[in-house]
Scaffold this motif. Structure first.
Motif, short mmCIF file in Angstrom:
data_model
loop_
_atom_site.label_atom_id
_atom_site.label_comp_id
_atom_site.label_asym_id
_atom_site.label_seq_id
_atom_site.Cartn_x
_atom_site.Cartn_y
_atom_site.Cartn_z
N ARG A 18 0.82 -1.21 0.00
CA ARG A 18 0.00 0.00 0.00
C ARG A 18 0.85 1.26 0.00
O ARG A 18 0.33 2.36 0.16
CB ARG A 18 -0.94 -0.02 1.22
CG ARG A 18 -1.94 -1.18 1.18
CD ARG A 18 -2.68 -1.37 2.49
NE ARG A 18 -1.85 -1.54 3.67
CZ ARG A 18 -1.17 -2.64 3.99
NH1 ARG A 18 -1.21 -3.69 3.21
NH2 ARG A 18 -0.45 -2.70 5.09
N GLY A 19 2.17 1.10 -0.13
CA GLY A 19 3.05 2.26 -0.19
C GLY A 19 3.54 2.75 1.16
O GLY A 19 4.27 3.73 1.25
N GLY A 20 3.17 2.06 2.24
CA GLY A 20 3.64 2.44 3.57
C GLY A 20 4.73 1.49 4.05
O GLY A 20 5.33 0.75 3.26
N THR A 21 4.97 1.52 5.34
CA THR A 21 5.96 0.64 5.95
C THR A 21 5.30 -0.23 7.01
O THR A 21 4.52 0.27 7.82
CB THR A 21 7.11 1.45 6.58
OG1 THR A 21 7.70 2.26 5.57
CG2 THR A 21 8.17 0.56 7.19
N THR A 22 5.60 -1.51 6.98
CA THR A 22 5.08 -2.47 7.94
C THR A 22 6.20 -2.90 8.86
O THR A 22 7.33 -3.10 8.42
CB THR A 22 4.51 -3.70 7.21
OG1 THR A 22 3.39 -3.30 6.42
CG2 THR A 22 4.08 -4.79 8.18
N ARG A 23 5.90 -3.04 10.14
CA ARG A 23 6.85 -3.62 11.10
C ARG A 23 6.39 -5.03 11.43
O ARG A 23 5.24 -5.24 11.81
CB ARG A 23 6.95 -2.79 12.37
CG ARG A 23 7.88 -3.43 13.40
CD ARG A 23 8.45 -2.46 14.40
NE ARG A 23 9.28 -1.47 13.72
CZ ARG A 23 9.76 -0.38 14.32
NH1 ARG A 23 9.50 -0.16 15.59
NH2 ARG A 23 10.51 0.48 13.65
N GLN A 24 7.29 -5.98 11.27
CA GLN A 24 7.00 -7.37 11.60
C GLN A 24 7.65 -7.72 12.93
O GLN A 24 8.86 -7.65 13.07
CB GLN A 24 7.50 -8.31 10.50
CG GLN A 24 7.21 -9.77 10.79
CD GLN A 24 7.46 -10.66 9.60
OE1 GLN A 24 6.99 -10.37 8.50
NE2 GLN A 24 8.19 -11.73 9.81
N PHE A 25 6.81 -8.10 13.91
CA PHE A 25 7.26 -8.54 15.23
C PHE A 25 7.38 -10.06 15.20
O PHE A 25 6.42 -10.75 14.84
CB PHE A 25 6.25 -8.14 16.31
CG PHE A 25 6.00 -6.66 16.39
CD1 PHE A 25 6.97 -5.79 16.85
CD2 PHE A 25 4.77 -6.13 16.00
CE1 PHE A 25 6.73 -4.41 16.94
CE2 PHE A 25 4.51 -4.77 16.09
CZ PHE A 25 5.50 -3.91 16.56
N ASN A 26 8.53 -10.61 15.59
CA ASN A 26 8.83 -12.03 15.42
C ASN A 26 9.05 -12.72 16.76
O ASN A 26 9.82 -12.22 17.59
CB ASN A 26 10.07 -12.18 14.55
CG ASN A 26 9.87 -11.48 13.22
OD1 ASN A 26 9.23 -11.98 12.32
ND2 ASN A 26 10.42 -10.27 13.09
N PHE A 27 8.40 -13.88 16.92
CA PHE A 27 8.45 -14.61 18.18
C PHE A 27 8.81 -16.07 17.94
O PHE A 27 8.31 -16.70 17.00
CB PHE A 27 7.07 -14.57 18.86
CG PHE A 27 6.62 -13.18 19.20
CD1 PHE A 27 6.86 -12.64 20.45
CD2 PHE A 27 5.95 -12.40 18.25
CE1 PHE A 27 6.44 -11.35 20.75
CE2 PHE A 27 5.53 -11.12 18.55
CZ PHE A 27 5.78 -10.59 19.81
#
Length: 147
Positions: free
Chosen positions: A96-105
């Motif tokens: 969508r043209g933004g930035t995503t943060r992926q939280f990893n566990f």
């Protein structure tokens, strides 16, 4: 403070928002002995053909932990038994043209089979030193999951 505490998880989201991130993903590093579960994106998806760990969007009003459990179950039909540790995050441009943060566990699941895919076209249990085409970010997460 435990990795699954509301305070810890709220802190992750607050930090991301301070960084200007508005889209969040929760991801599970699922292991079976020394192997890690990887799923492959369908060819016509965003980043099609890339191998990744099970992950998905944190929906409005949902906690990161709830999204982690829900998305792992939705994508693989595996049920998380326990969340061992927070392995870190990475940011990436989204469709969508933004930035995503992926939280990893790092997690364990009740049973490792059968893996039933609903959003990917293949899965494999890979050894950390013999990974298929994954992003550098995912490769780094797998390398440090037990540290």
């Amino acid at each position: 403070m435990t990795v699954a505490s509301a305070e810890f998880l709220a802190g992750l989201v607050s930090e991301a928002k301070r960084d200007g991130i508005t889209s969040f993903v929760a991801a599970a590093i699922v292991t079976d002995a020394d192997r890690v579960l990887l799923v492959r994106r369908k060819p016509d998806d965003f980043m099609g053909g890339m191998w990744e760990i099970p992950s998905g969007k944190v929906e409005e009003g949902e906690t990161v932990l709830l999204a982690l459990h829900r998305e792992t179950a939705e994508e693989t039909c595996l049920i998380i038994d326990s969340v061992h540790s927070y392995v870190g995050h990475f940011d990436y441009p989204n469709s969508r043209g933004g930035t995503t943060r992926q939280f990893n566990f790092a997690v364990t699941v009740e049973k490792t089979e059968p893996v039933i895919l609903t959003e990917h076209d293949a899965h494999q249990w890979a050894l950390p030193n013999d990974l298929p085409e994954v992003s550098d970010a995912v490769r780094g997460l797998i390398a440090r999951r037990d540290r």
